[in-house]
Design a protein around this motif. Structure first.
Motif, PDB file in Angstrom:
ATOM      1  N   VAL A  87       0.857  -1.186   0.000  1.00  6.79           N
ATOM      2  CA  VAL A  87       0.000   0.000   0.000  1.00  6.79           C
ATOM      3  C   VAL A  87       0.893   1.237   0.000  1.00  6.79           C
ATOM      4  O   VAL A  87       1.853   1.312   0.771  1.00  6.79           O
ATOM      5  N   THR A  89       1.045   4.858   1.283  1.00  6.59           N
ATOM      6  CA  THR A  89       0.435   5.906   2.081  1.00  6.59           C
ATOM      7  C   THR A  89       0.987   7.242   1.593  1.00  6.59           C
ATOM      8  O   THR A  89       2.164   7.347   1.260  1.00  6.59           O
ATOM      9  N   LEU A 109      -3.433   5.551  -0.253  1.00  4.94           N
ATOM     10  CA  LEU A 109      -4.232   5.838   0.936  1.00  4.94           C
ATOM     11  C   LEU A 109      -3.814   7.233   1.404  1.00  4.94           C
ATOM     12  O   LEU A 109      -2.692   7.430   1.865  1.00  4.94           O
ATOM     13  N   ASP A 160      -8.363  10.051   3.005  1.00  2.00           N
ATOM     14  CA  ASP A 160      -9.131   8.870   3.378  1.00  2.00           C
ATOM     15  C   ASP A 160      -9.264   8.801   4.900  1.00  2.00           C
ATOM     16  O   ASP A 160     -10.351   8.552   5.426  1.00  2.00           O
ATOM     17  N   ALA A 225      -6.985  -2.687   0.862  1.00  2.00           N
ATOM     18  CA  ALA A 225      -6.456  -1.561   1.633  1.00  2.00           C
ATOM     19  C   ALA A 225      -7.544  -0.518   1.863  1.00  2.00           C
ATOM     20  O   ALA A 225      -7.859  -0.164   3.009  1.00  2.00           O
ATOM     21  N   HIS A 226      -8.137  -0.018   0.791  1.00  2.87           N
ATOM     22  CA  HIS A 226      -9.194   0.968   0.952  1.00  2.87           C
ATOM     23  C   HIS A 226     -10.483   0.328   1.481  1.00  2.87           C
ATOM     24  O   HIS A 226     -11.153   0.904   2.346  1.00  2.87           O
ATOM     25  N   VAL A 229     -10.096  -0.288   5.263  1.00  2.60           N
ATOM     26  CA  VAL A 229     -10.010   0.964   6.005  1.00  2.60           C
ATOM     27  C   VAL A 229     -11.367   1.663   6.035  1.00  2.60           C
ATOM     28  O   VAL A 229     -11.799   2.178   7.072  1.00  2.60           O
ATOM     29  N   TYR A 230     -12.081   1.633   4.909  1.00  2.00           N
ATOM     30  CA  TYR A 230     -13.394   2.278   4.872  1.00  2.00           C
ATOM     31  C   TYR A 230     -14.442   1.505   5.668  1.00  2.00           C
ATOM     32  O   TYR A 230     -15.542   2.022   5.909  1.00  2.00           O
TER      33      TYR A 230
END
Length: 278
Positions: A87, A89, A109, A160, A225-226, A229-230
């Motif tokens: 990922v 960042t 992210l 995000d 990843a998204h 996290v979401y």
């Protein structure tokens, strides 16, 4: 490690930045192996050459604490963070609204910044948006699928998520960038991005123990990843006040997702929550 094989000229600003990123990623993920990759220069091509060099090492995270104004051809570089086992960042910047590239890259992210209100003993009394955090809607990048139902614009919204970035409650950084040893108090979204990178690394270590693949944007299970996290919900502190500019609602934090602090900042247990997901 040098992205093009050549050591770039000494730059005290870069060196302070590197010290911040390495020391605070290590503070949150103390057993992580951290490799510094230096770009030849601060151009998009030079910086993404460094991202490619880092990604080739197959880390859990490629942490980026740099940014530049958006430009119409930026999507040319988006794929460099479409990684199958890692990922990116990316800090949103420290100049308030709007966010810069490459936090607007839908494959990154994007990490914004908050301010903590503390009592005399250092306990947290509250958290608001940091007035200098980057954030807002991209001028060029379309809304990614993971933001469907979260925000109504046709464009990619940033950040995000967030982490404390206000230099007034900055962190201690040891550096010799000026030619002498110094302890500095440093803040900014350049702190937020590596800390979130370290949290993702901690989660990946737990995931590996459970036989799960790394969080990534293009792995075997898609954009975990998204997506994960979401889906953190109560593991994030929803920051509902503060602003990063004078652009009305787009610059004002509020309940739920907003284009100042995103979904919010991490609470204890966010790494184990990410480890438990798909």
């Amino acid at each position: 490690m040098y992205a093009d094989g050549n050591r770039p000229p000494a730059n005290p600003g870069w060196e302070e930045e590197e010290a911040l990123d390495i020391e605070w990623a290590h503070a949150v993920a103390p057993h992580a192996k951290i490799v510094l990759v230096e770009a030849a220069d601060a151009s998009a091509a030079g910086l993404y050459q460094a991202v490619d060099k880092a990604a080739a090492l197959h880390p859990a995270v490629v942490s980026n604490s740099w940014g530049m104004p958006e430009f119409s051809e930026e999507s040319f570089y988006d794929g460099q963070c479409k990684l199958t086992d890692a990922v990116c960042t990316q800090s949103t910047g420290d100049a308030g609204y709007p966010a810069g590239y490459s936090s607007t890259n839908p494959n990154a992210l994007a990490i914004g910044g908050t301010s903590l209100q503390l009592d005399a003993g250092g306990a947290t009394l509250g958290e608001t948006a940091w007035s200098s955090t980057g954030g807002g809607l991209s001028y060029f990048e379309k809304r990614p699928a993971y933001q469907d139902g979260v925000q109504n614009s046709a464009f990619r919204a940033t950040p995000d998520v967030s982490f404390v970035a206000d230099p007034n409650t900055g962190v201690a950084v040891y550096t010799t960038a000026t030619g002498r040893a110094l302890w500095l108090e440093v803040g900014g979204t350049s702190l937020s991005a590596p800390v979130w990178g370290a949290l993702l690394t901690d989660a990946d270590q737990l995931r590996a123990t459970a036989g799960k693949p790394h969080l990534s944007v293009a792995g075997p299970n898609g954009d975990t990843a998204h997506g994960d996290v979401y889906a953190l919900g109560g593991k994030l502190n929803d920051v509902t006040s503060g602003s990063n500019g004078a652009c009305g609602a787009e610059c004002t934090a509020g309940p739920g997702y907003d284009t100042v602090t995103g979904l919010g900042s991490p609470l204890a247990g966010v790494d184990t929550a990410l480890a438990a997901m798909k």
